[in-house]
Design an enzyme around this catalytic site. Structure first.
Site, PDB file in Angstrom:
ATOM      1  N   ASP A   1     -10.545   0.955 -24.110  1.00 39.66           N
ATOM      2  CA  ASP A   1     -10.899   0.900 -22.698  1.00 39.66           C
ATOM      3  C   ASP A   1     -11.113   2.271 -22.082  1.00 39.66           C
ATOM      4  OD1 ASP A   1     -10.742  -1.755 -22.354  1.00 39.66           O
ATOM      5  OD2 ASP A   1      -8.688  -1.757 -21.614  1.00 39.66           O
TER       6      ASP A   1
ATOM      7  N   GLU B   1       2.613  -7.394   8.831  1.00 37.04           N
ATOM      8  CA  GLU B   1       2.848  -5.958   8.987  1.00 37.04           C
ATOM      9  C   GLU B   1       3.687  -5.386   7.867  1.00 37.04           C
ATOM     10  OE1 GLU B   1       1.336  -4.084  11.525  1.00 37.04           O
ATOM     11  OE2 GLU B   1       0.326  -6.019  11.496  1.00 37.04           O
TER      12      GLU B   1
ATOM     13  N   PRO C   1       0.816  -1.216   0.000  1.00 31.67           N
ATOM     14  CA  PRO C   1       0.000   0.000   0.000  1.00 31.67           C
ATOM     15  C   PRO C   1       0.853   1.271   0.000  1.00 31.67           C
ATOM     16  CG  PRO C   1      -0.199  -1.184   2.090  1.00 31.67           C
ATOM     17  CD  PRO C   1       0.622  -2.034   1.197  1.00 31.67           C
TER      18      PRO C   1
ATOM     19  N   ARG D   1      -3.532  -7.655 -20.424  1.00 34.51           N
ATOM     20  CA  ARG D   1      -4.428  -7.148 -21.460  1.00 34.51           C
ATOM     21  C   ARG D   1      -3.692  -6.332 -22.512  1.00 34.51           C
ATOM     22  NH1 ARG D   1      -7.941  -3.864 -20.678  1.00 34.51           N
ATOM     23  NH2 ARG D   1      -9.824  -4.829 -21.453  1.00 34.51           N
TER      24      ARG D   1
HETATM   25  N1  ADE Z   1      -0.792  -5.100   0.068  1.00 35.68           N
HETATM   26  C1  ADE Z   1      -1.668  -4.696   1.012  1.00 35.68           C
HETATM   27  N2  ADE Z   1      -2.433  -3.703   0.570  1.00 35.68           N
HETATM   28  C2  ADE Z   1      -2.034  -3.434  -0.715  1.00 35.68           C
HETATM   29  C3  ADE Z   1      -2.429  -2.496  -1.692  1.00 35.68           C
HETATM   30  N3  ADE Z   1      -3.398  -1.602  -1.479  1.00 35.68           N
HETATM   31  N4  ADE Z   1      -1.797  -2.505  -2.874  1.00 35.68           N
HETATM   32  C4  ADE Z   1      -0.794  -3.388  -3.096  1.00 35.68           C
HETATM   33  N5  ADE Z   1      -0.372  -4.288  -2.213  1.00 35.68           N
HETATM   34  C5  ADE Z   1      -0.984  -4.332  -1.022  1.00 35.68           C
END
Ligand code: ADE
Length: 254
Positions: free
Chosen positions: A169, A116, A89, A154
């Site tokens: 797209d 974590e 993330p 794709r």
């Molecule tokens: N791992 C946990 N959350 C994620 C996300 N939003 N994008 C990519 N990998 C992740």
């Protein structure tokens, strides 16, 4: 194109990759996907892959040794090696443009984080890119890796039956796509717009363009700032803007 994935949960991948377009792409030899279990590269009888973080705090952190060992086993002495991507993330956002760029690589190595997170030395010394699929936290990078594989595949020539489908797209043309209809012409009293059945290619193309502009205006006006627009498009957007102002005036007056 070749894509290798390092994960602690290899079984999560087959249900998605072994169906439909991605399965056909693999059978046709257009993409080769290898799924590798990080645990196979962990040392000791218990094959430990995670430990508590130094400095305390909750959760577990993936250890660097099995991840480096798994990556090195996949890469071997290959040069040039793959583009090495950590799904997290904290990464830069996956966009259509990035998916298209990645499709130009001959080889990707995707690393799925868990718990974590991963030991920072993986980030610093193993991967060369970190990608997120959105501003929310998943329990691991596996779904994110599948999303990335799908979005990238794709764009690999031959993967979509219709060569131009990816170019049509949403996002590819900088706008959201307009509505699609198929048979029946009338369903529960809701009819397909007559223009789509008119057989008049020029009118259909204009209708589709305006429907795409209208949808983008309503849902993602930010995209209009960078979309490639011609004079007709701008004129149509002006009428939409006037409509919107008119509707707001009506609301404030009633
Ligand atoms: N791992 C946990 N959350 C994620 C996300 N939003 N994008 C990519 N990998 C992740």
């Amino acid at each position: 194109m070749r894509i290798d994935v390092l994960t602690l949960f290899p079984a999560m991948f087959s249900a998605y990759l072994d169906e439909s377009i991605l399965q056909r792409a693999q059978v046709a030899g257009l993409i080769a996907i290898g799924i590798h279990n990080i645990r196979d590269h962990a040392a000791g009888r218990h094959r430990v892959t995670d430990e508590p973080p130094f400095g305390g705090g909750g959760g577990m952190v993936l250890k660097p040794e099995p991840i480096f060992a798994a990556a090195e086993a996949v890469i071997g002495g290959a040069s040039p090696g793959p583009r090495r991507i950590l799904l997290s993330p904290q990464g830069r956002p996956l966009t259509q443009a990035l998916a298209e760029e990645l499709a130009g690589a001959a080889w990707l190595l995707l690393l799925c984080g868990r718990y974590e997170g991963v030991d920072e030395r993986v980030r610093q010394h193993l991967v060369d890119d970190e990608i997120s699929i959105g501003d929310y936290v998943l329990t691991g990078g596996e779904l994110a890796a599948l999303v990335l594989i799908d979005a990238v595949a794709r764009h690999v020539p031959g993967v979509l039956g219709d060569e131009h489908a990816a170019a049509r797209d949403s996002f590819a043309m900088g706008l959201l796509e307009g509505p699609h209809y198929t048979r029946p012409v009338s369903f529960r009293g809701w009819d397909v717009p007559a223009v789509l059945r008119s057989g008049h290619a020029g009118r259909i193309a204009r209708w589709r363009r305006e429907a795409a502009l209208r949808r983008t205006w309503q849902r993602r006006p930010d995209l209009l700032l960078t979309a490639a627009l011609d004079e007709d498009d701008r004129r149509f957007l002006m009428t939409l803007a006037r409509e919107t102002v008119g509707q707001e005036d009506e609301r404030t007056q009633s």
